[in-house]
Design a protein around this motif. Structure first.
Motif, PDB file in Angstrom:
ATOM      1  N   ALA A   8       0.818  -1.214   0.000  1.00 62.16           N
ATOM      2  CA  ALA A   8       0.000   0.000   0.000  1.00 62.16           C
ATOM      3  C   ALA A   8       0.853   1.266   0.000  1.00 62.16           C
ATOM      4  N   HIS A   9       0.520   2.170  -0.897  1.00 64.11           N
ATOM      5  CA  HIS A   9       1.136   3.500  -0.938  1.00 64.11           C
ATOM      6  C   HIS A   9       0.001   4.513  -1.109  1.00 64.11           C
ATOM      7  N   ASN A  10      -0.343   5.208  -0.024  1.00 71.71           N
ATOM      8  CA  ASN A  10      -1.470   6.144  -0.022  1.00 71.71           C
ATOM      9  C   ASN A  10      -2.758   5.470  -0.520  1.00 71.71           C
ATOM     10  N   GLU A  11      -3.074   4.335   0.085  1.00 71.60           N
ATOM     11  CA  GLU A  11      -4.242   3.546  -0.318  1.00 71.60           C
ATOM     12  C   GLU A  11      -5.318   3.474   0.779  1.00 71.60           C
ATOM     13  N   LYS A  12      -5.336   4.452   1.667  1.00 68.52           N
ATOM     14  CA  LYS A  12      -6.255   4.400   2.803  1.00 68.52           C
ATOM     15  C   LYS A  12      -7.709   4.217   2.378  1.00 68.52           C
ATOM     16  N   LYS A  13      -8.163   4.984   1.393  1.00 65.98           N
ATOM     17  CA  LYS A  13      -9.565   4.910   0.964  1.00 65.98           C
ATOM     18  C   LYS A  13      -9.907   3.533   0.421  1.00 65.98           C
ATOM     19  N   ASN A  14      -9.011   2.970  -0.376  1.00 68.25           N
ATOM     20  CA  ASN A  14      -9.262   1.645  -0.927  1.00 68.25           C
ATOM     21  C   ASN A  14      -9.213   0.571   0.155  1.00 68.25           C
ATOM     22  N   LEU A  15      -8.282   0.697   1.081  1.00 71.54           N
ATOM     23  CA  LEU A  15      -8.154  -0.286   2.151  1.00 71.54           C
ATOM     24  C   LEU A  15      -9.359  -0.265   3.089  1.00 71.54           C
ATOM     25  N   GLU A  16      -9.949   0.912   3.270  1.00 73.37           N
ATOM     26  CA  GLU A  16     -11.139   1.012   4.127  1.00 73.37           C
ATOM     27  C   GLU A  16     -12.323   0.257   3.542  1.00 73.37           C
ATOM     28  N   LYS A  17     -12.260  -0.034   2.244  1.00 77.81           N
ATOM     29  CA  LYS A  17     -13.297  -0.839   1.586  1.00 77.81           C
ATOM     30  C   LYS A  17     -12.862  -2.298   1.480  1.00 77.81           C
ATOM     31  N   HIS A  21     -14.204  -6.150   3.490  1.00 83.79           N
ATOM     32  CA  HIS A  21     -14.672  -7.144   2.513  1.00 83.79           C
ATOM     33  C   HIS A  21     -14.023  -8.501   2.772  1.00 83.79           C
ATOM     34  N   ILE A  22     -12.718  -8.505   3.034  1.00 82.59           N
ATOM     35  CA  ILE A  22     -12.003  -9.762   3.277  1.00 82.59           C
ATOM     36  C   ILE A  22     -12.218 -10.249   4.705  1.00 82.59           C
ATOM     37  N   GLU A  23     -12.245  -9.331   5.662  1.00 78.62           N
ATOM     38  CA  GLU A  23     -12.421  -9.706   7.070  1.00 78.62           C
ATOM     39  C   GLU A  23     -13.757 -10.396   7.318  1.00 78.62           C
ATOM     40  N   ASN A  24     -14.747 -10.096   6.504  1.00 77.39           N
ATOM     41  CA  ASN A  24     -16.089 -10.648   6.698  1.00 77.39           C
ATOM     42  C   ASN A  24     -16.322 -11.962   5.953  1.00 77.39           C
ATOM     43  N   TYR A  25     -15.259 -12.540   5.387  1.00 76.29           N
ATOM     44  CA  TYR A  25     -15.409 -13.836   4.723  1.00 76.29           C
ATOM     45  C   TYR A  25     -15.937 -14.879   5.703  1.00 76.29           C
ATOM     46  N   LYS A  26     -16.920 -15.625   5.274  1.00 76.64           N
ATOM     47  CA  LYS A  26     -17.427 -16.737   6.085  1.00 76.64           C
ATOM     48  C   LYS A  26     -16.736 -17.999   5.601  1.00 76.64           C
ATOM     49  N   THR A  27     -15.687 -18.379   6.307  1.00 73.72           N
ATOM     50  CA  THR A  27     -14.881 -19.514   5.879  1.00 73.72           C
ATOM     51  C   THR A  27     -14.235 -20.195   7.077  1.00 73.72           C
ATOM     52  N   THR A  28     -13.938 -21.463   6.928  1.00 74.68           N
ATOM     53  CA  THR A  28     -13.239 -22.211   7.987  1.00 74.68           C
ATOM     54  C   THR A  28     -11.733 -22.236   7.706  1.00 74.68           C
ATOM     55  N   ILE A  29     -11.344 -21.670   6.578  1.00 70.95           N
ATOM     56  CA  ILE A  29      -9.929 -21.642   6.211  1.00 70.95           C
ATOM     57  C   ILE A  29      -9.222 -20.533   6.994  1.00 70.95           C
ATOM     58  N   PRO A  30      -8.212 -20.871   7.774  1.00 72.57           N
ATOM     59  CA  PRO A  30      -7.501 -19.833   8.540  1.00 72.57           C
ATOM     60  C   PRO A  30      -6.720 -18.903   7.610  1.00 72.57           C
ATOM     61  N   TYR A  31      -6.793 -17.605   7.890  1.00 73.90           N
ATOM     62  CA  TYR A  31      -6.082 -16.641   7.060  1.00 73.90           C
ATOM     63  C   TYR A  31      -5.728 -15.398   7.849  1.00 73.90           C
ATOM     64  N   GLU A  32      -4.796 -14.648   7.325  1.00 72.88           N
ATOM     65  CA  GLU A  32      -4.386 -13.382   7.908  1.00 72.88           C
ATOM     66  C   GLU A  32      -4.186 -12.392   6.763  1.00 72.88           C
ATOM     67  N   ILE A  33      -4.233 -11.104   7.100  1.00 66.85           N
ATOM     68  CA  ILE A  33      -4.026 -10.045   6.108  1.00 66.85           C
ATOM     69  C   ILE A  33      -2.873  -9.168   6.585  1.00 66.85           C
ATOM     70  N   SER A  47      -3.767   4.556  10.501  1.00 67.76           N
ATOM     71  CA  SER A  47      -4.882   4.803  11.417  1.00 67.76           C
ATOM     72  C   SER A  47      -6.143   4.014  11.054  1.00 67.76           C
ATOM     73  N   ILE A  48      -6.061   3.170  10.043  1.00 66.53           N
ATOM     74  CA  ILE A  48      -7.230   2.400   9.601  1.00 66.53           C
ATOM     75  C   ILE A  48      -7.732   1.472  10.707  1.00 66.53           C
ATOM     76  N   LEU A  49      -9.027   1.460  10.912  1.00 65.47           N
ATOM     77  CA  LEU A  49      -9.627   0.551  11.874  1.00 65.47           C
ATOM     78  C   LEU A  49      -9.661  -0.844  11.269  1.00 65.47           C
ATOM     79  N   HIS A  50      -9.254  -1.839  12.055  1.00 68.98           N
ATOM     80  CA  HIS A  50      -9.195  -3.193  11.520  1.00 68.98           C
ATOM     81  C   HIS A  50      -9.339  -4.224  12.632  1.00 68.98           C
ATOM     82  N   SER A  51      -9.531  -5.463  12.237  1.00 68.78           N
ATOM     83  CA  SER A  51      -9.696  -6.549  13.207  1.00 68.78           C
ATOM     84  C   SER A  51      -8.342  -7.190  13.513  1.00 68.78           C
ATOM     85  N   LYS A  52      -8.376  -8.213  14.364  1.00 66.21           N
ATOM     86  CA  LYS A  52      -7.156  -8.914  14.743  1.00 66.21           C
ATOM     87  C   LYS A  52      -6.570  -9.719  13.584  1.00 66.21           C
TER      88      LYS A  52
END
Length: 235
Positions: A8-17, A21-33, A47-52
């Motif tokens: 990411a290089h100045n991609e805050k707006k895109n990352l906020e979308k 989208h990826i964090e809400n995947y309903k899957t049993t496959i373990p993954y990280e971002i 400063s982007i809000l994100h999950s664990k």
């Protein structure tokens, strides 16, 4: 585990979308971002809000190749996925990758379509469904087994442009089996918003040909800067 790496290089707006989208995947496959942030970023990406599931990493070096290598060193997954911040994966993204790599395949890419109904862009996108001269571009989202990525010693950090094609060249040279998954990613048309359709396509063709004939990364970068108007490429 699958590690999804996003340079990411100045991609805050895109990352906020993209991240929700990826964090809400309903899957049993373990993954990280892992978001690999350029040291030149000035838009407050940290400063982007994100999950664990998300790890924000400040790359010490600029350039997409360096950022992706830095994140790969911190990845826990046995599979590495390199996704652009303005590319949205399908819902079956993770299962598609896992299934593809279970059939004696070590790497692969996705087909894609643009977030536009433009007829000519649909023609462009149709070429991503089969192996060809433009296969291996970053928008196709390379995925590869971590062991194979390490064997190839990652991305070439001196390749300041077209690092994706250079890496794919080594995949083929080392006869690493790969596939193309025909389940479209959604790619942004932002490059076409600042440049004409003809300008982008002619420029892409010129750059590909020059790359294949061994043009230096610095010269490619210089030519790209003259041909394409962009405000988002890592510098």
């Amino acid at each position: 585990m699958i590690s999804i790496i996003v340079p990411a290089h100045n991609e805050k707006k895109n990352l906020e979308k993209l991240l929700p989208h990826i964090e809400n995947y309903k899957t049993t496959i373990p993954y990280e971002i892992l978001v690999a942030i350029s040291p030149n970023t000035t838009d407050g990406t940290n400063s982007i809000l994100h999950s664990k599931k998300v790890l924000l990493l400040n790359s010490p070096k600029k350039g997409r190749a360096a950022q992706m290598n830095y994140a790969a060193k911190h990845a826990k997954g046995t599979i590495l996925v390199f996704l652009h911040a303005d590319v949205f994966p399908p819902k079956s993204f993770l299962s598609d990758i896992k299934q593809a790599l279970s059939n004696n395949i070590d790497a692969g890419f996705f087909s894609y379509k643009f977030d536009s109904d433009n007829f000519f862009l649909k023609i462009n996108a149709s070429f991503t469904r089969k192996d060809g001269i433009f296969t291996g571009g970053g928008d196709q989202c390379l995925f590869i087994k971590a062991k194979k990525f390490n064997t190839l010693k990652g991305f070439n950090e001196t390749q300041i442009l077209m690092e994706d094609f250079e890496f794919f060249k080594r995949i083929k040279k080392n006869k690493i089996p790969y596939t193309i998954i025909n389940n479209n990613l959604i790619v942004s048309v932002r490059k076409y918003e600042h440049n004409s359709y003809i300008r982008v396509n002619v420029s892409n063709l010129i750059l590909i040909v020059l790359f294949k004939f061994g043009c230096s990364p610095k010269k490619l970068k210089k030519i790209h800067s003259k041909l394409i108007k962009t405000q988002y490429h890592n510098g």
